[in-house]
Design an enzyme around this catalytic site. Structure first.
Site, mmCIF file in Angstrom:
data_model
loop_
_atom_site.group_PDB
_atom_site.id
_atom_site.type_symbol
_atom_site.label_atom_id
_atom_site.label_comp_id
_atom_site.label_asym_id
_atom_site.label_seq_id
_atom_site.Cartn_x
_atom_site.Cartn_y
_atom_site.Cartn_z
ATOM 1 N N SER A 53 39.361 -41.698 -83.814
ATOM 2 C CA SER A 53 39.459 -43.159 -83.763
ATOM 3 C C SER A 53 39.767 -43.745 -85.120
ATOM 4 O O SER A 53 39.462 -43.159 -86.166
ATOM 5 C CB SER A 53 38.150 -43.745 -83.245
ATOM 6 O OG SER A 53 37.858 -43.240 -81.965
HETATM 7 N N1 SAH Z 1 34.377 -39.638 -81.240
HETATM 8 C C1 SAH Z 1 35.730 -39.264 -81.650
HETATM 9 C C2 SAH Z 1 36.777 -39.741 -80.682
HETATM 10 C C3 SAH Z 1 36.706 -38.972 -79.451
HETATM 11 S S1 SAH Z 1 38.080 -39.109 -78.388
HETATM 12 C C4 SAH Z 1 35.992 -39.730 -83.060
HETATM 13 O O1 SAH Z 1 35.097 -39.754 -83.853
HETATM 14 O O2 SAH Z 1 37.117 -40.023 -83.432
HETATM 15 C C5 SAH Z 1 37.199 -38.996 -76.853
HETATM 16 C C6 SAH Z 1 36.642 -37.640 -76.511
HETATM 17 O O3 SAH Z 1 35.910 -37.785 -75.300
HETATM 18 C C7 SAH Z 1 37.695 -36.576 -76.253
HETATM 19 O O4 SAH Z 1 37.447 -35.472 -77.077
HETATM 20 C C8 SAH Z 1 37.504 -36.233 -74.773
HETATM 21 O O5 SAH Z 1 37.734 -34.875 -74.488
HETATM 22 C C9 SAH Z 1 36.057 -36.600 -74.540
HETATM 23 N N2 SAH Z 1 35.688 -36.893 -73.154
HETATM 24 C C10 SAH Z 1 36.414 -37.523 -72.200
HETATM 25 N N3 SAH Z 1 35.713 -37.631 -71.066
HETATM 26 C C11 SAH Z 1 34.496 -37.066 -71.295
HETATM 27 C C12 SAH Z 1 33.335 -36.859 -70.489
HETATM 28 N N4 SAH Z 1 33.260 -37.279 -69.223
HETATM 29 N N5 SAH Z 1 32.269 -36.240 -71.065
HETATM 30 C C13 SAH Z 1 32.318 -35.807 -72.351
HETATM 31 N N6 SAH Z 1 33.395 -35.970 -73.149
HETATM 32 C C14 SAH Z 1 34.472 -36.591 -72.626
#
Ligand code: SAH
Length: 198
Positions: A53
């Protein structure tokens, strides 16, 4: 520079958040080919169709959690682990869930082995189920966007606790939920674009 220009100048005021984000080496969380762009003002691809992000959004959501430092936080969507590290800098313990196994495992290695965090637990699975073994949590943060907030997660949130999530399709609103003794109070905040919560 990132902390001053992208965060403080735009209204992030919580010193704990600004300090945490000046300590976490963001370049370690982005793929090698993107390294020069680590501190730029936007999200970056981390592989598997997922992103790290924008720094401002990480700061904004962390500030919304109103962390004093004593909270146990559940994070859903570990991804590259950057937001996880920011939370772990500020608060007592972070429980983080990632659905893509390879991402969860590489983040665990980076955060625990390389960066030495000892206050993070990792789980591979669907975050919509929460993590009943360790409930109740003081805070819940989703970094993947569901169409609607998974209501059952409120059962794992302490009364007096706060949950923050991007909610909606394609473009989402950041929502903040307060668990009061008798109801959930909700607040609708800025528009964002996160990857979907599976
Ligand atoms: N927190 C991160 C951004 C993560 S992007 C940062 O610091 O930049 C979102 C993440 O959520 C992805 O890796 C995706 O695989 C995960 N994700 C999507 N659906 C999910 C679910 N139901 N449970 C756990 N993780 C999930």
């Amino acid at each position: 520079m990132m902390v001053e220009r992208q965060l403080r100048d735009r209204g992030i005021g919580a010193e704990k958040v600004l300090q945490a984000m000046s300590r976490v080496p963001r370049e370690k969380f982005v793929p090698f080919v993107e390294r020069e762009r680590s501190y730029q003002d936007g999200p970056l691809p981390i592989g598997k169709g997922q992103t790290i992000s924008q720094p401002y959004i990480v700061a904004y959501m962390t500030e919304l959690l109103q962390l004093s430092g004593r909270e146990r936080v559940l994070e859903i969507g570990t991804g590259c682990g950057y937001q996880t590290a920011v939370l772990a800098e500020i608060t007592q313990h972070v429980y983080t869930i990632e659905i893509i196994e390879s991402l969860g495992l590489s983040s665990q290695k980076l955060l625990c082995r390389d960066l030495g965090y000892s206050n993070i637990d990792f789980k591979i699975g669907n975050g919509r189920d929460g993590w009943s073994e360790f409930e109740p949590f003081d805070r819940i943060l989703l970094t993947a966007a569901p169409q609607e907030f998974p209501g059952s997660l409120f059962e794992q949130l302490e009364v007096g606790g706060i949950a923050v999530a991007p909610v909606g399709n394609f473009y989402q609103k950041i929502m903040r939920y307060y668990k009061l003794p008798d109801r959930i109070k909700k607040e609708t905040l800025i528009t964002v674009s996160f990857v979907p919560c599976i």
